[in-house]
Design a protein around this motif. Structure first.
Motif, mmCIF file in Angstrom:
data_model
loop_
_atom_site.group_PDB
_atom_site.id
_atom_site.type_symbol
_atom_site.label_atom_id
_atom_site.label_comp_id
_atom_site.label_asym_id
_atom_site.label_seq_id
_atom_site.Cartn_x
_atom_site.Cartn_y
_atom_site.Cartn_z
ATOM 1 N N ASN A 105 40.356 27.847 22.279
ATOM 2 C CA ASN A 105 40.788 27.916 23.668
ATOM 3 C C ASN A 105 40.268 29.232 24.241
ATOM 4 O O ASN A 105 40.630 30.310 23.750
ATOM 5 C CB ASN A 105 42.305 27.873 23.783
ATOM 6 N N ALA A 106 39.430 29.138 25.264
ATOM 7 C CA ALA A 106 38.822 30.323 25.863
ATOM 8 C C ALA A 106 39.682 30.829 27.006
ATOM 9 O O ALA A 106 40.095 30.049 27.876
ATOM 10 C CB ALA A 106 37.424 29.994 26.364
ATOM 11 N N ILE A 107 39.957 32.141 27.017
ATOM 12 C CA ILE A 107 40.749 32.755 28.083
ATOM 13 C C ILE A 107 39.873 33.752 28.833
ATOM 14 O O ILE A 107 39.307 34.669 28.237
ATOM 15 C CB ILE A 107 41.992 33.466 27.507
ATOM 16 N N SER A 108 39.746 33.562 30.146
ATOM 17 C CA SER A 108 38.907 34.436 30.958
ATOM 18 C C SER A 108 39.352 34.355 32.403
ATOM 19 O O SER A 108 39.897 33.338 32.844
ATOM 20 C CB SER A 108 37.428 34.020 30.852
ATOM 21 N N GLY A 109 39.094 35.408 33.156
ATOM 22 C CA GLY A 109 39.343 35.383 34.589
ATOM 23 C C GLY A 109 38.164 34.873 35.382
ATOM 24 O O GLY A 109 38.265 34.672 36.597
#
Length: 335
Positions: free
Chosen positions: A181-185
């Motif tokens: 799961n990729a987390i980025s703004g």
């Protein structure tokens, strides 16, 4: 290439004039000592390089030094039998651009103890797309698996997913059989992260952490590039006996937590310190990166390629938060 006079990106910090950095012509006697003389083919750009090259971070412990914490090239002279002229080698961290000259130079001297023979399965170019960023991501996974991390625990959250470490982690971890799961703004890059293998992309601005000591477990583990509030929020969400490998502090040096994730769920918080990694572990990581953990999409992750003259622009873009993926630095003979 002329060994008597060659180009390097050199960093100074003089009492009178302060920080200055740029391309200079050097002679061999200016280089830090080492048993190997290497003709450099490639380096790369990491956040530490941008801090050092602009003077906006205290990275170098002595001056002047050539920048670049990564390097790959061919041995042109050796005083030890373990390495011969023509051998392809790489080096990441290990004091480069901190206590000795780094890879932003047409030549570099390396201690034999730090030089890693280029593993079969990697080209010099590929090794520097990986560089410290790929090594960090892989070392994090190695440490997590040493603490019994497995795909059965659930997805691995990767924070700072559009950076070099994050993008390489997505590719490496999915290659190793994990859901990521990729987390980025940077929501405009979610399609690119999905193409690298992320099963789900989460907007960090929309993550709602409850603040509870424990919450419903959502992740099997995490590779955290951010620290600060992100790390505080992730800890209550990790499955029992999962691991968070911490490798960055872009969101702050300090985080808040209770002991509950540790004493109730047995969550492990693992530090990923790449620069001084023991040689046997270093060799193990590079062998994995050249074989079963080798990323599938290195050419997609290498979003920019420059020569020494382009470094200053890259540094400013990176520190302004505008970088995406990895920047390769092409320096010399690359065949």
């Amino acid at each position: 290439m002329n060994r008597d006079a060659f180009s390097a990106f050199r960093i100074h910090n003089d009492p009178a004039s302060g920080h200055r950095a740029g391309i200079e012509t050097l002679q061999m006697q200016a280089l830090s000592p080492g048993e190997l003389l290497v003709e450099v083919a490639y380096s790369s750009v990491n956040y530490k390089d941008a801090l050092a090259g602009t003077g906006k971070g205290k990275v170098l412990r002595q001056y002047p030094l050539n920048g670049g914490i990564d390097v790959a090239g061919h041995v042109v002279a050796s005083t030890v039998p373990a390495f011969q002229e023509g051998d392809a080698v790489l080096c990441t961290g290990s004091g480069l651009s901190e206590t000795r000259d780094g890879g932003y130079s047409q030549y570099i001297r390396l201690p034999a103890a730090w030089a890693i023979p280029l593993p079969t399965g990697l080209s010099l170019r590929e090794s520097m797309i990986l560089g410290t960023a790929g090594f960090t991501a892989a070392l994090g996974l190695l440490q997590m698996e040493a603490n019994r991390q497995s795909p059965s625990l659930g997805p691995i959250a990767v924070t700072g997913a559009t950076g070099g470490v994050g993008m390489l982690a997505i590719d490496i971890y999915t290659r190793a059989g994990y859901e990521v799961n990729a987390i980025s703004g940077k929501t405009d890059q979610f399609a690119a992260l999905s193409e690298l293998g992320a099963s789900q992309c989460l907007d960090r601005h929309q993550l709602a952490f409850s603040g509870k000591p424990l919450d419903s477990a959502r992740f099997g583990g995490a590779l955290d590039n951010i620290g600060g509030k992100m790390l505080s929020g992730l800890l209550p969400l990790v499955q029992p006996y999962g691991n968070i490998a911490v490798c960055g502090n872009a969101g702050g040096l300090v985080f808040d937590s209770t002991v509950m994730p540790f004493i109730i769920r047995g969550v492990n918080l693992l530090g990923v310190a790449t620069a001084a990694t023991a040689r046997d572990i270093r060799e193990q990581v590079w062998q994995r990166l050249a074989s079963d953990w080798k990323p599938r999409y290195l050419d997609r992750i290498a979003t920019r390629e420059v020569e020494l003259e382009g470094l200053a622009d890259v540094f400013e873009t990176m520190l302004a938060g505008g970088s995406f993926g990895r920047t390769l630095v092409r320096i010399g003979k690359t065949a």
